[in-house]
Design an enzyme around this catalytic site. Structure first.
Site, PDB file in Angstrom:
ATOM      1  N   GLY A   1       0.818  -1.206   0.000  1.00  0.00           N
ATOM      2  CA  GLY A   1       0.000   0.000   0.000  1.00  0.00           C
ATOM      3  C   GLY A   1       0.847   1.248   0.000  1.00  0.00           C
ATOM      4  CG  ASP A   2       2.584   5.117  -1.466  1.00  0.00           C
ATOM      5  OD1 ASP A   2       3.615   4.913  -0.793  1.00  0.00           O
ATOM      6  OD2 ASP A   2       2.310   6.222  -1.961  1.00  0.00           O
ATOM      7  CB  THR A   3      -1.003   6.611   2.742  1.00  0.00           C
ATOM      8  OG1 THR A   3      -1.572   5.326   3.020  1.00  0.00           O
ATOM      9  CG2 THR A   3      -1.978   7.691   3.160  1.00  0.00           C
TER      10      THR A   3
END
Length: 195
Positions: free
Chosen positions: A73-75
Site C-alpha cells: 500500500g501507499d498513502t
C-alpha cells in the site's frame, strides 16, 4: 475424504506498524513482513492519484516470495495537484501543517495485491480531510510531540492531530495507511477467509 483447500499465504510489503495493526483488524496475520525498497520519487508531472497507484504496484512487484500473495500500500497526502512529502524533519512537517491549516486536502490510499501467478488486483481509497485553522502555538505543540516523523503530509490522524481535524469524509483507516474496506474486498476475492 477430500482435503480442504489450503488458506492462501499473505506477505505484507510494509514495515509500517500501523499497516500491521490494521491488517490484524481483519483477523489476518501475515506469514511474513517484507519492506519493499523502491525509489519513491514522483515522476515529472505525475498527479497524486497516479502516483499512489504506481507506488502500491511497484512495492507489490518488488517483493518476491514464491507461492504467496503480496499486499502493498501507499498513502499520499495531496493538496490540489501537489504531492506532500513524508516529513523527515521539523521544517518539512511545519511547512506541511502550515499549508494544510484551515483547508481541505485529499488522502489517497492505494493498495495492490499480487497473486502467486504475478497478476495484480488494485483498489484506491480517497478521503477528504479538513484541518481547523492552526495557530503557531498549535503547530509548535504538535511538532514537539514528534508524531509527524516519517508521516505523509506531516501528521498522523491516529494521534493528537485528530483533535485538530474539523471533518473527514471517507476512510479513516485509509488515512492511517490501509483502507480496510478496499483491502477486505481484495483479499476476499483472492480466497482469504475473512468474516
Amino acid at each position: 475424504m477430500t482435503a480442504s483447500p489450503q488458506e492462501p499465504r499473505l506477505v505484507l510489503a510494509s514495515a509500517s506498524p500501523r499497516r500491521r495493526e490494521l491488517i490484524g483488524r481483519l483477523g489476518l496475520t501475515p506469514a511474513a513482513i517484507m519492506a519493499a525498497d523502491i525509489d519513491e520519487t514522483p515522476n515529472a508531472g505525475e498527479v497524486p492519484r497516479a502516483y499512489a497507484r504506481r507506488m502500491a504496484r511497484e512495492k507489490a512487484l518488488a517483493i518476491h516470495a514464491e507461492g504467496t500473495h503480496v499486499l502493498a500500500g501507499d498513502t499520499v497526502v495531496a493538496c490540489g495537484r501537489r504531492i506532500l512529502p513524508k516529513a523527515e524533519d521539523e521544517a518539512t512537517a511545519r511547512a506541511c501543517l502550515a499549508l494544510l491549516s484551515g483547508r481541505r486536502h485529499r488522502v489517497l490510499s492505494a493498495i495492490a495485491l499480487k497473486s502467486p501467478d504475478e497478476s495484480l488486483r488494485e483498489r484506491l481509497s480517497e478521503t477528504v480531510v479538513r484541518f481547523k485553522p492552526l495557530s503557531r502555538q498549535e503547530i509548535d505543540s504538535y511538532i514537539l510531540g514528534g508524531e509527524w516523523d516519517g508521516k505523509a503530509g506531516g501528521y498522523a490522524i491516529q494521534g493528537s492531530a485528530e483533535g485538530l481535524i474539523v471533518s473527514i469524509s471517507g476512510s479513516h483507516s485509509g488515512v492511517v495507511g490501509l483502507p480496510l474496506f478496499e483491502t477486505r474486498a481484495l483479499l476476499k476475492a483472492a480466497g482469504f477467509a475473512i468474516g
